[in-house]
Design a protein around this motif. Structure first.
Motif, PDB file in Angstrom:
ATOM      1  N   ALA A 109      81.099  -2.027   6.429  1.00 21.11           N
ATOM      2  CA  ALA A 109      82.520  -2.380   6.488  1.00 21.11           C
ATOM      3  C   ALA A 109      82.894  -3.335   5.365  1.00 21.11           C
ATOM      4  O   ALA A 109      83.932  -3.152   4.696  1.00 21.11           O
ATOM      5  CB  ALA A 109      82.837  -3.013   7.844  1.00 21.11           C
ATOM      6  N   LEU A 110      82.059  -4.339   5.137  1.00 21.94           N
ATOM      7  CA  LEU A 110      82.363  -5.316   4.087  1.00 21.94           C
ATOM      8  C   LEU A 110      82.284  -4.686   2.705  1.00 21.94           C
ATOM      9  O   LEU A 110      83.063  -5.029   1.810  1.00 21.94           O
ATOM     10  CB  LEU A 110      81.418  -6.516   4.205  1.00 21.94           C
ATOM     11  CG  LEU A 110      81.565  -7.346   5.490  1.00 21.94           C
ATOM     12  CD1 LEU A 110      80.560  -8.477   5.518  1.00 21.94           C
ATOM     13  CD2 LEU A 110      82.984  -7.887   5.633  1.00 21.94           C
ATOM     14  N   VAL A 111      81.342  -3.771   2.524  1.00 24.00           N
ATOM     15  CA  VAL A 111      81.217  -3.069   1.242  1.00 24.00           C
ATOM     16  C   VAL A 111      82.459  -2.225   0.971  1.00 24.00           C
ATOM     17  O   VAL A 111      82.994  -2.206  -0.147  1.00 24.00           O
ATOM     18  CB  VAL A 111      79.950  -2.174   1.245  1.00 24.00           C
ATOM     19  CG1 VAL A 111      80.021  -1.118   0.156  1.00 24.00           C
ATOM     20  CG2 VAL A 111      78.706  -3.027   1.057  1.00 24.00           C
ATOM     21  N   ILE A 112      82.920  -1.520   1.994  1.00 23.59           N
ATOM     22  CA  ILE A 112      84.113  -0.672   1.840  1.00 23.59           C
ATOM     23  C   ILE A 112      85.325  -1.520   1.458  1.00 23.59           C
ATOM     24  O   ILE A 112      86.070  -1.189   0.532  1.00 23.59           O
ATOM     25  CB  ILE A 112      84.387   0.110   3.139  1.00 23.59           C
ATOM     26  CG1 ILE A 112      83.284   1.145   3.382  1.00 23.59           C
ATOM     27  CG2 ILE A 112      85.736   0.807   3.069  1.00 23.59           C
ATOM     28  CD1 ILE A 112      83.341   1.794   4.755  1.00 23.59           C
ATOM     29  N   HIS A 113      85.513  -2.629   2.152  1.00 23.70           N
ATOM     30  CA  HIS A 113      86.639  -3.507   1.842  1.00 23.70           C
ATOM     31  C   HIS A 113      86.477  -4.155   0.466  1.00 23.70           C
ATOM     32  O   HIS A 113      87.461  -4.323  -0.281  1.00 23.70           O
ATOM     33  CB  HIS A 113      86.778  -4.587   2.908  1.00 23.70           C
ATOM     34  CG  HIS A 113      87.426  -4.097   4.165  1.00 23.70           C
ATOM     35  ND1 HIS A 113      87.302  -4.757   5.375  1.00 23.70           N
ATOM     36  CD2 HIS A 113      88.211  -3.018   4.418  1.00 23.70           C
ATOM     37  CE1 HIS A 113      87.988  -4.104   6.303  1.00 23.70           C
ATOM     38  NE2 HIS A 113      88.543  -3.047   5.747  1.00 23.70           N
ATOM     39  N   ASP A 114      85.254  -4.514   0.117  1.00 30.36           N
ATOM     40  CA  ASP A 114      84.996  -5.144  -1.181  1.00 30.36           C
ATOM     41  C   ASP A 114      85.369  -4.205  -2.326  1.00 30.36           C
ATOM     42  O   ASP A 114      85.921  -4.632  -3.348  1.00 30.36           O
ATOM     43  CB  ASP A 114      83.521  -5.544  -1.278  1.00 30.36           C
ATOM     44  CG  ASP A 114      83.246  -6.436  -2.480  1.00 30.36           C
ATOM     45  OD1 ASP A 114      83.864  -7.508  -2.565  1.00 30.36           O
ATOM     46  OD2 ASP A 114      82.420  -6.059  -3.329  1.00 30.36           O
ATOM     47  N   ASP A 115      85.079  -2.928  -2.154  1.00 31.15           N
ATOM     48  CA  ASP A 115      85.439  -1.957  -3.187  1.00 31.15           C
ATOM     49  C   ASP A 115      86.949  -1.872  -3.376  1.00 31.15           C
ATOM     50  O   ASP A 115      87.442  -1.712  -4.493  1.00 31.15           O
ATOM     51  CB  ASP A 115      84.885  -0.565  -2.832  1.00 31.15           C
ATOM     52  CG  ASP A 115      83.416  -0.408  -3.177  1.00 31.15           C
ATOM     53  OD1 ASP A 115      82.847  -1.335  -3.798  1.00 31.15           O
ATOM     54  OD2 ASP A 115      82.836   0.637  -2.825  1.00 31.15           O
ATOM     55  N   VAL A 116      87.706  -1.984  -2.286  1.00 30.45           N
ATOM     56  CA  VAL A 116      89.168  -1.969  -2.393  1.00 30.45           C
ATOM     57  C   VAL A 116      89.646  -3.207  -3.142  1.00 30.45           C
ATOM     58  O   VAL A 116      90.485  -3.127  -4.052  1.00 30.45           O
ATOM     59  CB  VAL A 116      89.834  -1.901  -1.005  1.00 30.45           C
ATOM     60  CG1 VAL A 116      91.349  -1.990  -1.141  1.00 30.45           C
ATOM     61  CG2 VAL A 116      89.445  -0.616  -0.286  1.00 30.45           C
ATOM     62  N   ILE A 117      89.096  -4.358  -2.778  1.00 29.67           N
ATOM     63  CA  ILE A 117      89.487  -5.614  -3.424  1.00 29.67           C
ATOM     64  C   ILE A 117      89.191  -5.566  -4.921  1.00 29.67           C
ATOM     65  O   ILE A 117      90.000  -6.014  -5.746  1.00 29.67           O
ATOM     66  CB  ILE A 117      88.751  -6.797  -2.763  1.00 29.67           C
ATOM     67  CG1 ILE A 117      89.272  -7.003  -1.330  1.00 29.67           C
ATOM     68  CG2 ILE A 117      88.924  -8.086  -3.570  1.00 29.67           C
ATOM     69  CD1 ILE A 117      88.445  -7.960  -0.497  1.00 29.67           C
ATOM     70  N   ASP A 118      88.036  -4.997  -5.278  1.00 29.93           N
ATOM     71  CA  ASP A 118      87.638  -4.914  -6.685  1.00 29.93           C
ATOM     72  C   ASP A 118      88.235  -3.712  -7.406  1.00 29.93           C
ATOM     73  O   ASP A 118      87.990  -3.516  -8.595  1.00 29.93           O
ATOM     74  CB  ASP A 118      86.109  -4.851  -6.798  1.00 29.93           C
ATOM     75  CG  ASP A 118      85.432  -6.132  -6.320  1.00 29.93           C
ATOM     76  OD1 ASP A 118      86.122  -7.172  -6.255  1.00 29.93           O
ATOM     77  OD2 ASP A 118      84.237  -6.091  -6.006  1.00 29.93           O
ATOM     78  N   LYS A 119      88.972  -2.884  -6.663  1.00 30.60           N
ATOM     79  CA  LYS A 119      89.572  -1.655  -7.208  1.00 30.60           C
ATOM     80  C   LYS A 119      88.519  -0.709  -7.800  1.00 30.60           C
ATOM     81  O   LYS A 119      88.751  -0.019  -8.794  1.00 30.60           O
ATOM     82  CB  LYS A 119      90.639  -1.999  -8.256  1.00 30.60           C
ATOM     83  CG  LYS A 119      91.806  -2.801  -7.669  1.00 30.60           C
ATOM     84  CD  LYS A 119      92.958  -2.906  -8.630  1.00 30.60           C
ATOM     85  CE  LYS A 119      94.109  -3.713  -8.026  1.00 30.60           C
ATOM     86  NZ  LYS A 119      94.620  -3.145  -6.766  1.00 30.60           N
ATOM     87  N   ASP A 120      87.361  -0.687  -7.157  1.00 32.54           N
ATOM     88  CA  ASP A 120      86.292   0.228  -7.556  1.00 32.54           C
ATOM     89  C   ASP A 120      86.505   1.590  -6.924  1.00 32.54           C
ATOM     90  O   ASP A 120      86.946   1.689  -5.766  1.00 32.54           O
ATOM     91  CB  ASP A 120      84.918  -0.305  -7.120  1.00 32.54           C
ATOM     92  CG  ASP A 120      84.466  -1.482  -7.966  1.00 32.54           C
ATOM     93  OD1 ASP A 120      84.907  -1.575  -9.125  1.00 32.54           O
ATOM     94  OD2 ASP A 120      83.683  -2.302  -7.462  1.00 32.54           O
ATOM     95  N   VAL A 121      86.181   2.637  -7.661  1.00 35.03           N
ATOM     96  CA  VAL A 121      86.263   4.000  -7.121  1.00 35.03           C
ATOM     97  C   VAL A 121      84.884   4.639  -7.032  1.00 35.03           C
ATOM     98  O   VAL A 121      84.750   5.777  -6.562  1.00 35.03           O
ATOM     99  CB  VAL A 121      87.205   4.888  -7.964  1.00 35.03           C
ATOM    100  CG1 VAL A 121      88.629   4.368  -7.888  1.00 35.03           C
ATOM    101  CG2 VAL A 121      86.742   4.961  -9.415  1.00 35.03           C
TER     102      VAL A 121
END
Length: 355
Positions: free
Chosen positions: A88-100
């Motif tokens: 869950a934290l990884v998924i949210h972290d990717d959104v915050i970092d705008k990673d695709v």
């Protein structure tokens, strides 16, 4: 990370993999009653949960076994909760970092946005769809993690204590993530102490403290032992993240699965960067740091300035000092011999890992 400090027998870890698969399969099957993209979302989550090192659940299971825990089913469900919290934290972290992408493959945002564009959506609309899908997936997985712990069939005082650990972990990890984003904006000068505090909150709290303390609570460990484990876990977590930051800039991309440009493009405020800022040469490359379109050549310039500033040597020395302190804490703690060995090996692994 190698398997050195994790459970040596396959029984618990095999049972964990089976149980995690059951939990996620049940969620995917529930989703079939809703529009197709929703079941697709759970299928994607299920794929993301497959493979990987499973550091956190294996650490929990190993510690629980070493502390004499006997209720394997409860420990396995708690281990599943730790892995789902991580996801869950990884998924949210990717959104915050705008990673695709993650580990060389499209993440939820990337895959859902890509499919939307193939079907005719504009880039902005598709990106919004991908990020919405990621945010919802992260929320759902976080709730699922909490649900597993809330349903543990253990004495009520232990279940409440486990839920308190979970609540503290999520609260603190969010604070660490929030602080990380604040530091990356560079609106005020950060100190090494600021960065180390952020690392403790963002990484150490959920990756090492939560699994070890949860294992100890479930095994019925004393308050004194739990306090000792919490301190040791936090220190190991900081070593793990500092090493991760070093690999993020100077590691072998084929081994880490991560570009050495990513942290520089993101403008990630690591201890390496905070130290390098004190060097006069930093002013000549500061405009490159945080540039989303940073080239390989300019990335090499940044890394050279960081290394020549003495930052790499400094961070390696901090890692070495922390490891010495951890060894001393482990020796002084009232740990079963097998857990003493596991944590010592884990510290070495965190310090020397190459991926």
């Amino acid at each position: 990370m190698s398997d050195a400090a994790l459970p040596r027998t396959g029984t618990s870890t095999d049972a964990f993999e089976t149980r995690l698969g059951e939990v996620l399969t049940r969620m995917r099957e529930r989703a079939y009653a809703f529009p197709a993209p929703y079941s697709q979302l759970w299928e994607t989550v299920e794929r993301m949960a497959t493979g990987g090192k499973k550091i956190r659940p294996r650490l929990l299971l190993g510690a629980y076994e070493a502390l004499g825990g006997m209720d394997e089913r409860s420990a396995i469900d708690a281990a599943c909760a730790m892995e789902l919290l991580h996801l869950a934290l990884v998924i949210h972290d990717d959104v915050i970092d705008k990673d695709v992408t993650r580990r060389g493959e499209m993440n939820i945002t990337g895959s859902f946005a890509s499919e939307a564009m193939v079907r005719g959506a504009g880039r902005s609309e598709a990106t919004a769809w991908g990020e919405a899908s990621s945010l919802l997936a992260g929320d759902l997985v976080l709730t699922l993690s909490h649900s597993l712990l809330a349903r543990l069939e253990v004495p009520e005082d232990r279940r409440q204590a486990v839920l308190d650990v979970f609540d503290d972990t999520v609260f603190e990890s969010a604070a660490g993530e929030h602080h990380d984003v604040w530091l990356s904006m560079r609106l005020e000068q950060s100190s090494p102490e600021d960065v180390l505090a952020m690392v403790d909150q963002k990484t150490a709290a959920y990756s090492f403290r939560a699994p070890l303390v949860t294992a100890a609570v479930l095994a019925g460990a004393t308050t004194a032992l739990i306090t000792e484990l919490e301190s040791i876990a936090r220190q190991i977590g900081v070593v793990y993240q500092l090493r991760d930051d070093v690999l993020g800039l100077f590691g072998d991309e084929h081994q880490t699965g991560k570009s050495t440009l990513s942290d520089l493009r993101e403008g990630k405020e690591t201890l390496l960067v905070t130290y390098a800022r004190s060097d006069v040469a930093w002013t000549g490359v500061e405009h490159l740091f945080g540039d989303p379109s940073l080239t390989a050549a300019d990335g090499a310039r940044l890394r050279r300035v960081i290394e020549e500033s003495g930052a790499l040597v400094f961070v390696e020395s901090v890692i070495a000092e922390r490891c010495t302190a951890i060894d001393e804490a482990i020796r002084a703690a009232s740990l079963p011999p097998s857990l003493h060995t596991r944590l010592t090996e884990l510290t070495v692994t965190c310090r020397t890992r190459v991926s």
